[in-house]
Design a protein around this motif. Structure first.
Motif, short mmCIF file in Angstrom:
data_model
loop_
_atom_site.label_atom_id
_atom_site.label_comp_id
_atom_site.label_asym_id
_atom_site.label_seq_id
_atom_site.Cartn_x
_atom_site.Cartn_y
_atom_site.Cartn_z
N LEU A 265 0.87 -1.17 0.00
CA LEU A 265 0.00 0.00 0.00
C LEU A 265 0.91 1.21 0.00
N ALA A 266 0.95 1.92 -1.13
CA ALA A 266 1.84 3.07 -1.28
C ALA A 266 1.30 4.27 -0.51
N PRO A 267 2.18 5.23 -0.18
CA PRO A 267 1.72 6.43 0.51
C PRO A 267 0.60 7.12 -0.28
N GLY A 268 -0.50 7.41 0.40
CA GLY A 268 -1.62 8.08 -0.23
C GLY A 268 -2.55 7.18 -1.01
N ALA A 269 -2.21 5.91 -1.20
CA ALA A 269 -3.06 4.99 -1.96
C ALA A 269 -4.16 4.43 -1.06
N THR A 270 -5.21 3.94 -1.69
CA THR A 270 -6.33 3.35 -0.95
C THR A 270 -6.44 1.85 -1.15
N THR A 271 -5.75 1.32 -2.16
CA THR A 271 -5.79 -0.13 -2.41
C THR A 271 -4.37 -0.67 -2.58
N GLU A 272 -4.18 -1.91 -2.19
CA GLU A 272 -2.89 -2.58 -2.36
C GLU A 272 -2.65 -2.89 -3.83
N ARG A 273 -1.35 -3.03 -4.18
CA ARG A 273 -1.01 -3.46 -5.53
C ARG A 273 0.20 -4.38 -5.48
N GLU A 274 0.31 -5.22 -6.50
CA GLU A 274 1.44 -6.14 -6.63
C GLU A 274 2.69 -5.36 -7.02
N VAL A 275 3.79 -5.56 -6.27
CA VAL A 275 5.05 -4.86 -6.57
C VAL A 275 6.21 -5.86 -6.66
N SER A 276 5.90 -7.14 -6.92
CA SER A 276 6.95 -8.15 -7.05
C SER A 276 7.83 -7.83 -8.25
N TRP A 277 9.06 -8.34 -8.20
CA TRP A 277 9.97 -8.16 -9.33
C TRP A 277 9.98 -9.42 -10.19
N ARG A 278 10.48 -10.52 -9.64
CA ARG A 278 10.53 -11.77 -10.39
C ARG A 278 9.65 -12.80 -9.69
N ASP A 279 10.21 -13.98 -9.36
CA ASP A 279 9.35 -15.03 -8.82
C ASP A 279 9.55 -15.29 -7.34
N TRP A 280 10.49 -14.58 -6.68
CA TRP A 280 10.73 -14.85 -5.26
C TRP A 280 11.22 -13.56 -4.60
N SER A 281 10.33 -12.60 -4.44
CA SER A 281 10.67 -11.28 -3.92
C SER A 281 10.31 -11.20 -2.45
N VAL A 282 11.30 -10.91 -1.60
CA VAL A 282 11.10 -10.90 -0.15
C VAL A 282 11.44 -9.51 0.39
N PRO A 283 10.45 -8.75 0.85
CA PRO A 283 10.74 -7.41 1.39
C PRO A 283 11.38 -7.51 2.76
N THR A 284 12.35 -6.64 3.03
CA THR A 284 13.04 -6.65 4.33
C THR A 284 12.97 -5.32 5.05
N ASP A 285 12.60 -4.23 4.36
CA ASP A 285 12.51 -2.93 5.02
C ASP A 285 11.74 -1.95 4.14
N ILE A 286 11.23 -0.89 4.78
CA ILE A 286 10.56 0.19 4.08
C ILE A 286 11.04 1.50 4.71
#
Length: 700
Positions: free
Chosen positions: A432-453
């Motif tokens: 959920l980006a700043p100011g957005a109201t709905t989630e969206r897919e932000v994956s890069w390839r087939d195994w994307s693991v977020p570790t910080d924002i």
């Protein structure tokens, strides 16, 4: 011309500058490496590292020598990163392991040593899968050899015809494996076993987002029958028709679960509880005893029979299978949870453990061959597209079956029939980006693991662990506003962004802690001192001058360390046994796991008595809010994820929000949730595993 010792002392050469070791051969003039005759893709710098090591088999090759030979113009930081990546790629190509090396041994802080024996004799060329155009044979054989081969073929043909064998051979046609699909619903097959008659099939699956359930099916009759066991995992089926099951199930990682081990007949009923905190189990061939993987004081134990410990590890154990003779237990040994890289190992009833296979980036699924002479398993050298391999008790390894998209071995019957699943695995990112109201897919390839924002919620740090990233993975960042592509930063498993956003921490091959610039600049490697293995991603102190990370020293359990980024040695800041280390916004406390399981604990950075976090529950993950009095907490790998705010002083718990991707089929769980400073923007990972179960005849 170079001379290559075959045993560390002699200096003989086979005369053609092709160096053989094990199933591999390195062709020095062409810069190629082959395994059993098939070329393995290897870049120029990793091959040069191999060439230097082969010049001095058994001897230490220092990092300084490698730099002078291969990277003479690079600065220390650039060289240090480059050699780590090159050695990592070389090990991946050879299927080698830094922890249990068969070819390349790391001498900490000094260099590397080639430890395999070189072979003077001709390479044993047995193609695993011949190419369609057949040109590899032409490359391997010289013109003379082809002529000789043709002559020998005529002679052998004459002998066969004279003996009558050839006539019979003409009538015996090679038969490709026969595949029968047993499931058609959309979801996950977690495990499958043959019934005691060797004909029927029992499996546990979750369809269309529903609970895990145990089914039985007859391959000759379409359809499946529920056994009335919901929220239950199947672990094993005994010859007498008893099932070993887990109930209730706490989803862990892909095929792994945790719960109470129970016993229930195939005819149905309520399971009889046998042991708590169990992940895996298997029946002995007589159905009298069970082997199990149990969690005790933060470690995993392989027990056989129940209560008798054969092996214990700070990593994790998967897919234990008792040998047909009942004298050994084969299992998958993973050094770091929840990563499924690891090796195939076997332990006897006296607790003597041996590693049989090379190290794999992903290894899941294991069973003894029908005759008990081999252990079959499914593994991948990069990504998650696993293939089926076999290894015998002497460590000789061979390819059994290569499947487009990958496969996971489930079971082998006494007549050689095989159960396997074709699996489509993916770890993606929703945000959920700043100011957005709905989630969206932000994956890069087939195994994307977020570790910080980042604090403003716009920049995400993540690592990509799919097949395109190779065995050392790729660290990257991306902006949540707009649609700009991700920016790769370097190799490794990502840690955290520095408070000013100028640096990202990363761990490469569990052995090197690096700071990667997010803009212009040069990577900086931290002094590892006596660190044996780095564990989870380093986080930053608020002053941007120190980092906190989990690691272990030789002979010690994992614990949290702090280290100045401009020099100095790592110093312990928690007791041993603490795996996760999250620094509070004011830099005074570390939130980590408890020493004896249960909920989270707080550890003062400057020393003092640690204490349990009031209101924290077992199995919860946590992240600090911008207020050091509050944590975000949620049950790890549950879907949907319900996030709460927890006061670390009073234990007060407030519901914050619920999150899940819209498609729930095959959804394994949600993890790695990170919030912006104001809590309005966030990112999380989801794991999806879609499976199809097959009965296969004819695999050999």
């Amino acid at each position: 011309m170079l001379d290559f010792p075959t045993n560390g002392t002699a200096t003989v050469n086979n005369g053609n500058r092709t160096i053989r070791f094990g199933a591999f051969e390195a062709d020095l003039p062409s810069g190629e490496i082959r395994k059993s005759g098939s070329r393995i893709k290897l870049q120029d710098q990793p091959f040069k590292v191999l060439q230097v090591l082969l010049e001095h088999p058994g001897d230490l090759v220092t990092r300084e020598e490698l730099q002078s030979r291969i990277w003479p113009e690079d600065s220390f930081g650039d060289f240090d990163h480059a050699v780590n990546v090159a050695v990592g790629k070389l090990r991946a190509a050879l299927g080698d392991s830094a922890e249990n090396p068969s070819f390349i041994e790391t001498v900490p802080r000094r260099g590397y040593r080639f430890v395999a024996t070189l072979d003077e004799g001709p390479a044993d060329i047995h193609p695993q899968l011949p190419p369609i155009n057949g040109d590899r044979l032409g490359r391997v054989l010289s013109g003379f050899n082809r002529t000789l081969l043709a002559f020998l073929a005529v002679v052998i043909l004459g002998i066969l015809v004279g003996s009558g064998v050839y006539v019979g051979h003409r009538t015996a046609k090679w038969q490709p494996p026969d595949f029968q699909r047993l499931t058609s619903s959309r979801g996950t097959v977690y495990s499958a076993r043959f019934a005691p008659d060797g004909h029927g099939v029992i499996y546990a699956a979750s369809w269309d987002g529903g609970p895990t359930e145990i089914f039985s099916t007859d391959p000759k009759i379409p359809g499946a029958r529920s056994l009335g066991l919901t929220a239950t995992r199947l672990l094993a089926v005994s010859p007498s028709g008893e099932m070993a099951v887990l109930q209730p199930v706490d989803n862990r990682f892909l095929f792994a679960g945790r719960g109470t081990l129970g016993q229930v007949p195939l005819t149905g009923g309520s399971p009889r509880q046998l042991a708590e905190n169990v992940d895996w189990a298997d029946w002995s061939t007589d159905g009298a005893t069970l082997a199990a993987v149990r969690n005790v004081n933060g470690k995993q134990r392989l027990e056989f029979p129940l209560g008798h410990v054969l092996y214990e590890t700070a990593g994790w154990i998967g897919h234990p299978r008792i040998s047909p003779k009942g004298d050994q237990v084969a299992f998958l040994d993973h050094p770091l949870y929840p990563d499924d890289k690891g090796v195939v190992s076997v332990v006897d009833l006296e607790g003597h453990k041996r590693v049989l296979s090379a190290s794999w980036v992903s290894v899941e699924g294991l069973a003894w061959s029908a005759d008990g002479t081999e252990i079959w398993f499914s593994a991948a050298q990069a990504g998650s597209e696993r293939q089926i391999y076999a290894v015998d008790l002497s460590g000789h390894q061979r390819l059994i079956f290569r499947s487009p998209g990958g496969a996971t071995l489930q079971d082998i019957a006494s007549d050689g029939k095989v159960l396997l699943t074709r699996d489509e695995q993916r770890v993606g990112m929703m945000a959920l980006a700043p100011g957005a109201t709905t989630e969206r897919e932000v994956s890069w390839r087939d195994w994307s693991v977020p570790t910080d924002i980042s604090g403003d919620g716009n920049t995400v740090l993540f690592d990509e662990e799919g097949v395109e990233s190779g065995p050392t993975y790729t660290v990257a960042m991306r902006e949540l506003r707009g649609s700009s592509p991700p920016i790769p930063l370097g190799q490794g498993m990502a840690g955290h962004l520095s408070p000013d956003g100028k640096w990202a921490s990363t761990i490469v091959s569990d052995a090197h802690l690096l700071l990667l610039p997010t803009g212009a600049g040069t990577a900086k490697q931290m002094d590892s001192s006596d660190i044996q293995r780095y564990w989870h991603g380093p986080s930053w102190m608020p002053d941007r001058k120190q980092i906190v990370f989990s690691a272990n020293r030789p002979g010690h359990a994992v614990q949290c360390f702090a280290q100045d980024i401009d020099g100095g040695k790592p110093r312990p800041v928690t007791p041993e046994g603490v795996t996760f280390c999250l620094i509070s916004p004011d830099g005074k406390l570390i939130a980590g796991n408890g020493l004896a399981g249960g909920g989270g604990w707080l550890y003062p950075v400057e020393g003092g008595q640690p204490h349990a976090i009031p209101g924290s529950q077992a199995g919860e993950s946590f992240a600090w809010t911008s207020d050091p009095s509050w944590l975000y907490v949620y049950q790890w790998n549950r879907a949907p994820a319900k996030v709460y705010r927890l006061n670390v002083l009073t234990g007060q718990r407030q519901f914050f929000r619920e999150m899940a991707p819209p498609d729930v089929a095959g959804l394994h769980g949600i993890a790695n949730i990170h919030f912006s400073s104001d809590g309005r923007a966030y990112i999380y990972s989801y794991t999806r595993l879609l499976s199809e179960l097959y009965l296969v005849k004819g695999l050999k």
